[in-house]
Structure formats: structure tokens, C-alpha cells
Design an enzyme around this catalytic site. Structure first.
Site, PDB file in Angstrom:
ATOM      1  N   ASP A  12       0.796  -1.553   0.043  1.00 34.90           N
ATOM      2  CA  ASP A  12       0.067   0.016   0.030  1.00 34.90           C
ATOM      3  C   ASP A  12       1.200   1.220  -0.386  1.00 34.90           C
ATOM      4  OD1 ASP A  12       0.221  -0.127   2.039  1.00 34.90           O
ATOM      5  OD2 ASP A  12      -0.821   0.532   3.558  1.00 34.90           O
ATOM      6  N   ARG A  42      -4.834   5.192   5.927  1.00 34.88           N
ATOM      7  CA  ARG A  42      -4.720   4.670   4.999  1.00 34.88           C
ATOM      8  C   ARG A  42      -5.796   5.555   4.624  1.00 34.88           C
ATOM      9  NH1 ARG A  42      -3.640  -0.367   3.810  1.00 34.88           N
ATOM     10  NH2 ARG A  42      -5.509  -0.915   2.516  1.00 34.88           N
ATOM     11  N   TYR A  58       1.586  -2.863  10.852  1.00 39.86           N
ATOM     12  CA  TYR A  58       2.350  -4.482  11.097  1.00 39.86           C
ATOM     13  C   TYR A  58       2.784  -4.533  11.992  1.00 39.86           C
ATOM     14  CZ  TYR A  58       2.895  -3.811   5.389  1.00 39.86           C
ATOM     15  OH  TYR A  58       2.432  -3.960   4.527  1.00 39.86           O
ATOM     16  N   PRO A  95       7.553  -6.250   4.260  1.00 45.28           N
ATOM     17  CA  PRO A  95       6.588  -5.402   3.350  1.00 45.28           C
ATOM     18  C   PRO A  95       7.274  -4.186   4.084  1.00 45.28           C
ATOM     19  CG  PRO A  95       6.127  -7.402   5.174  1.00 45.28           C
ATOM     20  CD  PRO A  95       6.978  -7.397   5.590  1.00 45.28           C
TER      21      PRO A  95
HETATM   22  P1  FAD Z   1       2.811 -10.047  -7.593  1.00 46.77           P
HETATM   23  O1  FAD Z   1       1.832  -8.412  -7.104  1.00 46.77           O
HETATM   24  O2  FAD Z   1       2.803 -11.696  -6.704  1.00 46.77           O
HETATM   25  O3  FAD Z   1       2.631 -10.445  -8.483  1.00 46.77           O
HETATM   26  C1  FAD Z   1       2.371 -11.896  -9.957  1.00 46.77           C
HETATM   27  C2  FAD Z   1       1.366 -12.458 -10.258  1.00 46.77           C
HETATM   28  O4  FAD Z   1       1.786 -13.826 -10.988  1.00 46.77           O
HETATM   29  C3  FAD Z   1       0.302 -12.820  -9.242  1.00 46.77           C
HETATM   30  O5  FAD Z   1      -0.859 -12.141  -9.647  1.00 46.77           O
HETATM   31  C4  FAD Z   1       0.485 -14.392  -9.513  1.00 46.77           C
HETATM   32  O6  FAD Z   1      -1.730 -15.001  -9.991  1.00 46.77           O
HETATM   33  C5  FAD Z   1       1.344 -14.505 -11.327  1.00 46.77           C
HETATM   34  N1  FAD Z   1       1.758 -15.892 -11.087  1.00 46.77           N
HETATM   35  C6  FAD Z   1       2.388 -16.169 -11.033  1.00 46.77           C
HETATM   36  N2  FAD Z   1       2.896 -17.531 -11.091  1.00 46.77           N
HETATM   37  C7  FAD Z   1       1.783 -17.946 -12.598  1.00 46.77           C
HETATM   38  C8  FAD Z   1       2.217 -18.522 -13.702  1.00 46.77           C
HETATM   39  N3  FAD Z   1       2.459 -19.300 -13.424  1.00 46.77           N
HETATM   40  N4  FAD Z   1       1.135 -18.232 -14.528  1.00 46.77           N
HETATM   41  C9  FAD Z   1      -0.015 -17.347 -14.265  1.00 46.77           C
HETATM   42  N5  FAD Z   1       0.034 -16.389 -13.527  1.00 46.77           N
HETATM   43  C10 FAD Z   1       1.051 -16.507 -12.330  1.00 46.77           C
HETATM   44  N6  FAD Z   1       3.819  -5.611   0.361  1.00 46.77           N
HETATM   45  C11 FAD Z   1       3.356  -4.993   1.410  1.00 46.77           C
HETATM   46  O7  FAD Z   1       4.379  -3.915   0.746  1.00 46.77           O
HETATM   47  N7  FAD Z   1       3.140  -5.126   2.232  1.00 46.77           N
HETATM   48  C12 FAD Z   1       2.507  -6.009   2.700  1.00 46.77           C
HETATM   49  O8  FAD Z   1       1.619  -6.231   3.430  1.00 46.77           O
HETATM   50  C13 FAD Z   1       2.891  -7.601   1.911  1.00 46.77           C
HETATM   51  N8  FAD Z   1       1.275  -7.997   1.535  1.00 46.77           N
HETATM   52  C14 FAD Z   1       1.445  -9.139   0.714  1.00 46.77           C
HETATM   53  C15 FAD Z   1       0.355 -10.288   1.137  1.00 46.77           C
HETATM   54  C16 FAD Z   1       0.533 -11.285   0.566  1.00 46.77           C
HETATM   55  C17 FAD Z   1      -0.626 -12.465   0.840  1.00 46.77           C
HETATM   56  C18 FAD Z   1       0.835 -11.462  -1.678  1.00 46.77           C
HETATM   57  C19 FAD Z   1       1.425 -12.189  -1.745  1.00 46.77           C
HETATM   58  C20 FAD Z   1       2.091 -10.064  -1.356  1.00 46.77           C
HETATM   59  C21 FAD Z   1       2.154  -9.018  -0.236  1.00 46.77           C
HETATM   60  N9  FAD Z   1       2.551  -8.101  -0.540  1.00 46.77           N
HETATM   61  C22 FAD Z   1       3.381  -7.139   0.816  1.00 46.77           C
HETATM   62  C23 FAD Z   1       3.822  -7.875  -1.406  1.00 46.77           C
HETATM   63  C24 FAD Z   1       3.486  -6.739  -2.518  1.00 46.77           C
HETATM   64  O9  FAD Z   1       2.012  -6.637  -2.728  1.00 46.77           O
HETATM   65  C25 FAD Z   1       4.582  -7.549  -3.815  1.00 46.77           C
HETATM   66  O10 FAD Z   1       5.741  -6.495  -3.681  1.00 46.77           O
HETATM   67  C26 FAD Z   1       3.821  -6.367  -5.362  1.00 46.77           C
HETATM   68  O11 FAD Z   1       2.617  -6.971  -5.663  1.00 46.77           O
HETATM   69  C27 FAD Z   1       4.881  -6.895  -6.199  1.00 46.77           C
HETATM   70  O12 FAD Z   1       4.811  -6.839  -7.290  1.00 46.77           O
HETATM   71  P2  FAD Z   1       5.220  -7.810  -8.743  1.00 46.77           P
HETATM   72  O13 FAD Z   1       4.120  -8.095  -9.557  1.00 46.77           O
HETATM   73  O14 FAD Z   1       5.919  -8.544  -8.672  1.00 46.77           O
HETATM   74  O15 FAD Z   1       4.213  -9.537  -7.655  1.00 46.77           O
END
Ligand code: FAD
Length: 659
Positions: A50, A277, A285, A363
Site C-alpha cells: 500500500d 489509509r 504491521y 513489507p
Molecule cells: P505479484 O503482485 O506477486 O504478482 C505476481 C502475479 O503472478 C500474481 O498475480 C500471480 O497470480 C501470477 N502468477 C504467478 N505464477 C504464475 C504462472 N505460472 N502463470 C500465470 N500467472 C502466474 N507488500 C507490502 O509492501 N506490504 C504487505 O503487507 C504485503 N502483503 C502481501 C501479502 C501477500 C499475500 C502477497 C502475495 C504479497 C504481499 N506484499 C506486500 C507484496 C507486494 O504485494 C508485492 O511486493 C508486489 O505485489 C510485487 O508485485 P509483483 O508484480 O512483482 O508480484
């Protein structure tokens, strides 16, 4: 198997989280033959990241939707650090504000990740027909490395499978009559209208099928357990100890006076982070190791043992003597993550990895989503321009060094910062937090990007730069973002930040800082420059015909802007040579190419000190090439056109010259 479809595309993006959507934006903007898939049935609606840093908002401004964040988000500039006073009470240390808060037009903000994803999706739709294919998993991978050096080859084959409803939506969105409620507690009433429409439209059952997609490039944005990373055998290296955190998004009922202010509260057993927020919500946290350590014989890191009630009780203990409770909880999680980084972010410049796929950390630094989006932003335009045949493929070499270094800094920051939350009580804790924040200020807020010399970053031997003003060195530093400045449009007097003027549309920008054109000598220099820009080199008609065009979106991979330093009333639009105000008989003149660094009486941000901030001599000016992502690529004197062309020749693809 006849039932397996086969297709061919230029770019496949795996994962539609923040990093994948950012990369997809460039595909949409540059008209690339691309697809983006995600195994989840829907985007994120509640929880997860966030925090938005000011640099990310600058990027959003260049993409045209930063105003939506300003409208919905919560500004978080000052931080308060609460510590025990030794007599059973908590006292405030602060407020502490960044010294550099005014170095960006924007402030750090807080807004749910689901909203950011919505803005990105809307922006992608605005520019193209590219849609995220939801409920589609990438599950087999073949790569023919022998074809890596052939620019026309499609060396990667990815098998995509459309998932069944149950597989794509494990939280079971499908109560009878459509999605009513997801497991984490998303109800109709807690979603904005466009979020709700997104949820309903994306959670319809799809036909299951399997398809082999042959691609030139794959961008793996598939999160911390990245499937793509495993296919190319790139490990994640780093600490093996994971930190376990409780995270809650609640509407608090509490008499803690800073419940709606960003800050920390320290206790002998750990420190909580308070993040105000949107919609009266607060994110907390909460370190939970201490809770578990009390359970004999059990692993310290068993996430499943953490309950919402446990997290609430921890907050009550840490916040005492203040009270804490809630009725509304939007989202909560036990979040477990270690500090890890991949040794490289690319395989043969054919497969790229971005975001959580290559770096994970706690996070609490509020940087995960920012860094991930900035990774996607960085690789996106490079792959897009190479796939379109506009840029040479060697620019892809710059992705790993540019982003890997920053990821290392991110982990370093996280190690310092996280340690302060989990260690036992320390009288100096608040002071240490202030020190860590100050030390990493430039990095954390993305003011500096620390990109080293490469085909895209032309570093001169003399670091001061030829355009230094009398008062100091030039601040247009290749490898750093253009320091944002508010300017007036010469033709109509309207004001805009450079972050909005330099649109993220895939073009490199030749920015001529034409100095003070009241002086005839300066005007002659500008005329000479214009002649060299428009009179061409060798067989081309002009510099703008020299390179391949961005077909379908722009007729040239280059854009040119002029920014002068005189009073707008003393220099006229038509004093500028034609190259700065192109004309066609249907649309007339392009007015938005000439800007003025002159104070505006009705807008204090536009104070006519841009040249000073850029460290450029107001009389003599300078010229710079700004990359499509607003980083300075090259800078020189108005006469240095030859060197500038050398720089561009090293990046862009030349048009085939007609005999
Ligand atoms: P992600 O947002 O993880 O996106 C990856 C995407 O790839 C997902 O939508 C997934 O469905 C897709 N995917 C994976 N494998 C495959 C495949 N084989 N085929 C097709 N699609 C696939 N950050 C914070 O700062 N504070 C928090 O409190 C926090 N809490 C979090 C809680 C959870 C449950 C998660 C999962 C993440 C959290 N994060 C938090 C981390 C934050 O969301 C990430 O840093 C951020 O989303 C990173 O973005 P990204 O696009 O790299 O990866």
C-alpha cells in the site's frame, strides 16, 4: 495433439501484479504484439502492498493517472516514533519530515494495491486492446538458446492453460447468483464501483484449453515464487531466516492520538508500524515471533498458527496504556518473507524477471510494490522498442545492471530498517530509525537512480558536464531522473510539471534548453542548432528521418522540445525555428513543444528557477536527451549535436537508406 492451439507473439508477460501491469503498459503504449496472463481469476482487491513513493507518482504522472492516486490516497510525509518513557507511558518523538520533501512535485502516499492495479488496467485499456488473460497459467517452458542471437527468432515456447473456475478462484468467489464475498472478507459494500465491475466481469467461468505460445521475449513478473525464474534456473539467494509479521487493515477504535498518523510504536518485545489509509482504515504491521516463541516445541515460523485475535492482542500490549479494538477488518494476513535476491534478472536477454520474482524483503519498507513497478517500467519500454524494431537489442543489456544494483540497495535498506522492529528495546531506537531513513532518503524515495554508464547512459570523462552554470555543477546527470520542474507553456501560459510534459509514450526526447534568446548571439546558437537537427546527416532529410519510426503510434522515435529561460513576454513563439513548432495544414502548429522557465504569478511551484535546479547556465543553455522513462541519457552544449547523434546511433535502429 489437435486440441492444443499454437500461436506466435513478440512478448509474453507472465503475471499481472504491479510489475507485470507496468510492463504491459509499455506494450499497450507502443503497440507491441504482446499478451499478459495471470493464473489468478481476478486482480487484487484488498490488502497486500500500500505504499507509494514519490518517484512512482512521478512515473504515474508521465502515464497520465497520478491524479487518481491524489484523489483516493492518503499523504504520508511526517513520521512519529513513539517510545516508552520508562514510567509506563508512551511518548512521541517527532514529527520527522524528510529534508528533501520538496524535491518532487509529489509526496509519499498510501493506497491499496488493488486500486493501483485498477489504474494501471484502465491506462492499458485506454491505449490498446490488450487485456489481462485471467485464470491462465503458464505451466511448460522450452527455450532454444541456439536461436538467442537471431533477432527474428521466437526461441521460447510457453504452454498456457486456462484454469477451471475453482483453480483460478480458490477462495471461491462464486456463491450462488454471482460473487458475493471472497474469503478475505471483500463484500460489495467495501469495494468501489469500478473494482466491483472488475470483480464481476473477471470471475465468469471460461472454457478450459491449452495453448503453446511461441515468443521472442518473455517477461516473468510472477511474484516471489516465480515459476518463470525456475524455468531458467535462476535461484534466489540470501538470508534463510524469514520474518513473520501480522498485517491488519482495520478501522480502529482507539484513543491512541496518532492512530491516523504514520509512525511506529516501540515496546520491549517489538515495534509496530502504523500506516493511515483511505476510508478511515489503518494498516498495522505487528511482529508476531514473540507470540510463537512461547509455544514450546513448535516451529517459530508457522504462519498457520497466527490468528487475527492474536495480532489484535499484540497491538493491545504494545499500545498500552492506550486502548485498541476494531469492528471492521478489511484484510489481514500473517506475512512471512526473507531477504532474497536473484544473482541475475535475465537469461540471454530473452527472458527477463521483474519485481518480487527477483527480490523479496520485509513489507515494512513500503518499497516492494514501488520497486516492482519500477522494474516493470524499466524493462517494459526496452523490450517494447526492441520488439517494434525501433531500438537495437543491445539496450536490453542495461536492464540487469540498472535494476540489480537498486535491488541490492533495497535489501540493504531493509536489513537496517527491519532490524529496528524486531530487536529488543533500545533507548536509541527512535533516533536510529531517523538515521536509517535519512541515510537512505535518496534511494528510498527514488530521487536518485544510480544507473551506471551503458549504451543508454552516456557518461563523459569530466563529470561536471559541459553545461555547468556559474553557481555549480550541472544537475542533469546521465543515469539520474530529470529533476522535476514546473514550466509554463510559451503559447498559452499554462503550467505543467516536467513529469507530465515528458509523457511515457515510448519516445526519446531531445530537450533543447535554449537559454536566454533575447541576446542575438544566443539566438544564433539556437538557429544553428535547429539547422543541424533539421538539415540531416548524410542522406537523411533530418535527424528525425534517420531512425525507424514507432509505427502505429508515432511517426518518429524522437520528440523535440525547447525550454527557454527568458521572460515569456520578451520571446515570442515564432522566434523559435520551425523544428520546435512543427506545422501541418490541418492541425496547425504544435504548441506544446516550447516551454518557458519563467515565474508564474498564480502558481508558486512555477517559480522560474528550473535552470538553477538543473544547474544550467540561464544565458547559454544546454541540450539533453531524455530516455522514454525520463532518465537523462546524454547531455551537452548546444553545439554538441554530433556527439548526441553518436549516442542515439548507439541505441536506435537506422532507417534503411534508399540508394
Ligand atoms: P505479484 O503482485 O506477486 O504478482 C505476481 C502475479 O503472478 C500474481 O498475480 C500471480 O497470480 C501470477 N502468477 C504467478 N505464477 C504464475 C504462472 N505460472 N502463470 C500465470 N500467472 C502466474 N507488500 C507490502 O509492501 N506490504 C504487505 O503487507 C504485503 N502483503 C502481501 C501479502 C501477500 C499475500 C502477497 C502475495 C504479497 C504481499 N506484499 C506486500 C507484496 C507486494 O504485494 C508485492 O511486493 C508486489 O505485489 C510485487 O508485485 P509483483 O508484480 O512483482 O508480484
Amino acid at each position: 495433439d489437435k486440441n492444443i492451439l499454437e500461436s506466435q507473439i513478440d512478448v509474453l508477460i507472465i503475471g499481472a501484479g504491479p510489475s507485470g501491469l507496468m510492463a504491459a503498459y509499455w506494450m499497450a503504449r507502443c503497440g507491441v504484439n504482446a499478451r499478459i496472463v495471470d493464473k489468478r481469476g481476478t486482480k487484487v482487491f484488498t490488502g497486500q502492498a500500500d505504499g507509494l513513493r514519490c518517484r512512482t507518482l512521478e512515473i504515474f504522472d508521465s502515464m497520465g493517472f497520478q491524479h487518481r492516486v491524489l484523489q483516493e490516497g492518503h499523504v504520508a510525509v511526517e513520521a512519529n516514533f513513539w517510545v516508552p518513557d520508562g514510567r509506563g507511558n508512551l511518548i512521541r518523538q517527532g514529527p520527522h519530515c524528510s529534508r528533501k520533501v520538496n524535491e518532487s512535485p509529489f509526496r509519499n502516499m498510501l493506497l491499496n494495491q488493488g486500486r493501483i492495479e485498477q489504474f494501471l488496467l484502465d491506462s492499458i485499456r485506454e491505449h490498446s486492446d490488450l487485456e489481462v488473460e485471467r485464470g491462465v497459467i503458464a505451466e511448460a517452458f522450452e527455450y532454444d538458446s541456439a536461436k538467442a542471437s537471431d533477432p527474428d527468432a521466437h526461441p521460447i515456447a510457453v504452454t498456457l492453460r486456462t484454469l477451471s473456475d475453482e483453480e483460478a478462484n480458490p477462495s471461491s468467489l462464486h456463491a450462488e447468483g454471482g460473487p458475493q464475498k471472497v474469503a478475505s472478507g471483500v463484500a460489495r459494500g467495501s469495494l468501489l464501483q469500478d473494482d466491483w465491475e472488475e470483480l464481476v466481469s473477471k470471475s465468469r467461468a471460461k472454457e478450459t484449453r491449452t495453448e503453446i505460445v511461441r515468443c521472442k521475449y518473455v517477461v516473468g513478473c510472477d511474484g516471489a515464487h516465480s515459476w518463470t525464474r525456475k524455468q531458467v534456473n535462476i535461484p534466489l539467494e540470501g538470508s534463510s531466516t524469514d520474518h513473520l509479521w501480522g498485517v491488519i487493515d482495520v478501522v480502529p477504535i482507539s484513543n491512541f492520538p496518532d492512530m491516523r498518523r504514520l509512525g511506529t510504536v516501540t515496546h520491549p518485545t517489538g515495534t509496530i508500524l502504523v500506516i493511515p489509509r483511505e476510508r478511515n482504515m489503518v494498516r498495522l504491521y505487528v511482529p508476531v515471533q514473540a507470540v510463537e516463541a512461547n509455544v514450546p516445541g513448535e516451529s517459530r515460523h508457522d504462519r498457520s498458527k497466527i490468528t487475527l485475535e492474536m495480532i489484535k492482542q499484540r497491538v493491545q500490549v504494545i499500545l498500552a496504556p492506550f486502548t485498541f479494538d476494531f469492528k471492521i477488518c478489511d484484510w489481514w494476513a500473517a506475512y512471512q518473507i526473507g531477504q532474497r535476491i536473484a544473482p541475475t534478472f535475465s537469461k540471454d536477454n530473452r527472458v527477463f524477471l521483474a519485481g518480487d520474482a527477483v527480490h523479496t524483503h520485509s513489507p515494512k519498507v513500503g518499497l516492494g510494490m514501488n520497486m516492482s513497478m519500477q522494474d516493470g517500467f524499466n524493462i517494459g519500454w526496452k523490450v517494447a522498442l526492441v520488439a517494434k524494431g525501433v531500438a537495437q537489442s543491445l539496450i536490453l543489456n542495461t536492464y540487469d545492471p540498472e535494476r540489480h544494483r537498486l535491488a541490492e540497495m533495497l535489501l540493504d535498506f531493509d536489513r537496517h530498517w527491519s532490524g529496528l522492529f524486531t530487536e529488543s528495546e533500545d533507548e536509541e531506537k527512535a533516533q536510529s530509525m531517523i538515521k536509517v531513513v535519512k541515510f537512505f532518503e535518496d534511494f528510498a524515495d527514488g530521487r536518485k537512480s544510480f544507473y551506471g554508464a551503458s549504451s543508454l547512459i552516456w557518461k563523459k570523462h569530466d563529470d561536471s558536464g559541459p553545461t555547468a552554470s556559474a553557481s555549480g555543477g550541472c544537475n542533469l546527470i546521465p543515469g539520474e531522473r530529470l529533476p522535476p520542474v514546473k514550466l509554463r507553456m510559451q503559447a498559452d501560459g499554462n503550467v505543467k510539471w516536467t513529469t507530465a510534459i515528458l509523457k511515457s509514450d515510448g519516445r526519446f526526447r531531445v530537450v533543447a534548453l535554449t537559454g536566454d534568446m533575447r541576446a542575438s548571439t544566443q539566438r544564433s546558437r539556437v538557429e544553428a542548432l535547429a539547422k543541424r537537427l533539421s538539415s540531416g546527416h548524410g542522406s537523411e532529410k533530418s535527424l528525425f528521418d534517420r531512425y525507424t519510426s514507432l509505427t502505429g503510434t508515432h511517426d518518429c522515435a524522437l520528440d523535440v522540445l525547447a525550454i527557454h529561460s527568458g521572460p515569456w513576454t520578451k520571446v515570442e513563439f515564432f522566434d523559435f525555428p520551425d523544428v520546435f513548432h512543427p506545422f501541418d495544414t490541418v492541425h496547425g502548429w504544435k504548441y506544446d513543444k516550447i516551454w518557458c522557465d519563467d515565474a508564474c504569478p498564480w502558481d508558486r511551484d512555477c517559480d522560474g528557477t528550473g535552470y538553477e535546479r538543473w544547474g544550467v547556465d540561464r544565458k547559454r543553455g544546454a541540450i539533453a536527451v531524455i530516455r522514454p522513462d525520463q532518465y537523462v541519457g546524454w547531455v551537452g552544449e548546444l553545439e554538441d549535436v554530433e556527439e548526441m547523434v553518436d549516442y542515439l546511433d548507439g541505441i536506435l535502429v537506422r532507417q534503411a537508406t534508399t540508394a
